[in-house]
Design an enzyme around this catalytic site. Structure first.
Site: not given
Ligand code: NAD
Length: 258
Positions: A149, A164
């Site tokens: 991230s 985080y």
């Molecule tokens: N959205 C953003 O701005 C952003 C930016 C940088 C990084 N990210 C990263 O991208 C990834 C996806 O995030 P997103 O934005 O799509 O959010 P999201 O919340 O839609 O997706 C996260 C997914 O992880 C699953 N999850 C959570 N805990 C889990 C576990 N213990 N075992 C298996 N699955 C689990 C959830 O059920 C969900 O489907 C994350 O790692 C997040 O940190 C997101």
């Protein structure tokens, strides 16, 4: 010297955290299905993982399986990957996308919250990668992409805070060190570091007002879309990226240098 192993026509990508309907993983699964991959969705939310796989499988006419598993639990991951290996073509690619946010300020963060964030964001990436790598090393072919991230690079500044940022910084070191160990087996390991993306992870669906606030300081003047991140993931997992490894790709609309 190593040689290039071509991609088999029938091949599977495992995506962790790809069940959530508005998440990056779900968009990546859809994109990879459109490129002919068989899809395995591994998510803590078993019901949504199965529903997402069923929908992608029927929309894109590919094999797709959704399995419930907690990435932080080795036994749960082992069961899920064994099920995937039994049901689908060889696993050629892994996208480590499961993650949780943590907007708690440092002085308020408990050891329990710290450990939970690291267990899912960092230990989960270790557990799933190690399990999937067994087959990749045997077949001398693999692609791994894990999600860091911009919070790791800039020290937060979007939504989540120290726990985080630290867990996502770990992903970058993990990626570089693992890439060094598995290159000789034809496996590439890369990370991507997105800026704010329009998903629900930052405390729920982003309002237009919040998106406008977040856009300040972003050169492109907006937050990113799931599809833009999905396209980068698909590129790094594809056949053409076999000479890219140990890299961290920024995808942040210019926020990193603004
Ligand atoms: N959205 C953003 O701005 C952003 C930016 C940088 C990084 N990210 C990263 O991208 C990834 C996806 O995030 P997103 O934005 O799509 O959010 P999201 O919340 O839609 O997706 C996260 C997914 O992880 C699953 N999850 C959570 N805990 C889990 C576990 N213990 N075992 C298996 N699955 C689990 C959830 O059920 C969900 O489907 C994350 O790692 C997040 O940190 C997101």
């Amino acid at each position: 010297m190593t040689s290039i192993t071509p991609f088999p026509t029938e091949r599977t990508v495992v995506l962790t955290g790809a069940a959530s309907a508005r998440g990056i993983g779900r968009a990546a699964a859809d994109r990879l299905a459109s490129e002919g991959w068989s899809i395995a969705i591994l998510d803590i939310n078993a019901e949504d993982a199965k529903a997402a796989a069923a929908e992608i499988g029927s929309n894109r006419a590919v094999k797709a399986l959704g399995v419930g598993a907690d990435v932080s639990d080795a036994a749960s991951v082992d069961r899920a990957i064994t099920e995937i290996e039994d049901a689908l073509p060889p696993i050629v690619a892994l996208a480590n996308l499961a993650g949780i946010s943590s907007p708690t300020t440092f002085m308020e963060t408990t050891v329990e919250e710290w450990d939970k964030v690291f267990a899912i964001n960092m230990r989960g990436t270790f557990i799933v990668s190690q399990r999937v790598l067994k087959g990749m090393i045997e077949r001398k072919l693999g692609r791994i992409v894990s999600i860091s991230s911009i919070s790791a690079q800039r020290g937060g500044g979007t939504y989540s805070k120290v726990a985080y940022s630290a867990s996502k910084a770990g992903i970058i070191g993990f990626t570089r060190a693992l890439a060094r160990e598995v290159g000789e087996f034809g496996v590439t390991v890369n990370a991507i570091a997105p800026g704010p993306i329009d998903t629900d992870i930052m405390g729920g669906t982003l309002s237009e007002e919040r998106k406008a606030q977040m856009s300040e300081g972003i050169m492109m003047g907006r937050v990113g879309t799931r599809e833009e991140v999905a396209a980068l993931i698909a590129f790094l997992l594809g056949q053409d990226s076999g000479y890219i490894t140990a890299a961290t790709y920024d995808i942040n609309g210019g926020l990193q240098v603004s």
